[in-house]
Design an enzyme around this catalytic site. Structure first.
Site, short mmCIF file in Angstrom:
data_model
loop_
_atom_site.label_atom_id
_atom_site.label_comp_id
_atom_site.label_asym_id
_atom_site.label_seq_id
_atom_site.Cartn_x
_atom_site.Cartn_y
_atom_site.Cartn_z
N ASP A 104 -3.31 -62.06 46.60
CA ASP A 104 -2.00 -62.71 46.29
C ASP A 104 -1.77 -63.97 46.68
O ASP A 104 -2.34 -64.50 47.73
CB ASP A 104 -1.04 -61.66 46.98
CG ASP A 104 -0.97 -60.24 45.99
OD1 ASP A 104 -1.38 -60.07 45.14
OD2 ASP A 104 -0.51 -59.39 47.06
N ASP A 119 -0.60 -58.68 38.83
CA ASP A 119 0.88 -58.22 39.12
C ASP A 119 1.81 -58.41 37.99
O ASP A 119 2.52 -57.76 37.64
CB ASP A 119 1.33 -58.56 40.39
CG ASP A 119 0.67 -58.24 41.65
OD1 ASP A 119 -0.40 -57.01 41.49
OD2 ASP A 119 0.45 -58.66 42.65
#
Length: 165
Positions: A104, A119
């Site tokens: 991330d 995401d």
């Protein structure tokens, strides 16, 4: 491809935890390895997320032949791309197969999460899913015909035992 390419750039250019301002205080890159789901929930259950993502992928591939609408094709395409992006991390990144950590790196300081391109695709697909569902658009692109539903006559109650009103 965009998801994995962006993760490759992050992994090869940033150190874990490093913060790089991109758009002033609005958007930052911050490299983190996430073993869990959203908001790092379920860190001890990475293998379960791998199984669930594999099942979702199989379902979408199986279900895709029913889709006849561009809107729904976009929903399921974004969902499939996002799920595959994060599943790829879980299968092939450290610490091992099926338990790999998701990369991330997108951080919006106003939000309590750090996320990635996959995401983002999943969230956009869910927003489109809600819009299409609330508008009543079917997988074939059809909408319920309100004119027939509104103009249909209601059946008059029939008299009992031949009585008339």
């Amino acid at each position: 491809m965009l998801d994995q390419g962006s993760k490759y750039l992050v992994v090869t250019t940033l150190k874990p935890g490093e913060v790089v301002p991109v758009v002033g205080g609005l958007l930052q890159f911050q490299f983190v390895k996430n073993p869990g789901a959203a908001f790092s929930i379920g860190n001890a259950y990475t293998w379960i997320f791998s199984i669930l993502a594999s099942l979702v992928t199989l379902f979408i591939v199986w279900f895709a032949r029913r889709i006849r609408s561009l809107g729904w094709a976009i929903v399921f395409g974004l969902l499939l791309g996002g799920v595959l992006g994060n599943l790829t991390d879980r299968l092939f990144r450290e610490p091992g197969f099926g338990v790999g950590h998701v990369v991330d790196f997108l951080r919006i300081p106003l939000l309590p999460a750090i996320f990635n391109v996959a995401d983002t695709a999943i969230v956009i697909s869910m927003g489109l899913f809600l819009i299409l569902t609330l508008r009543g658009i079917g997988l074939d692109g059809s909408k319920p015909d309100k004119t027939n539903a509104d103009s249909s006559e209601r059946a008059e109650p029939q008299p009992i035992n031949g009585e008339s009103s």
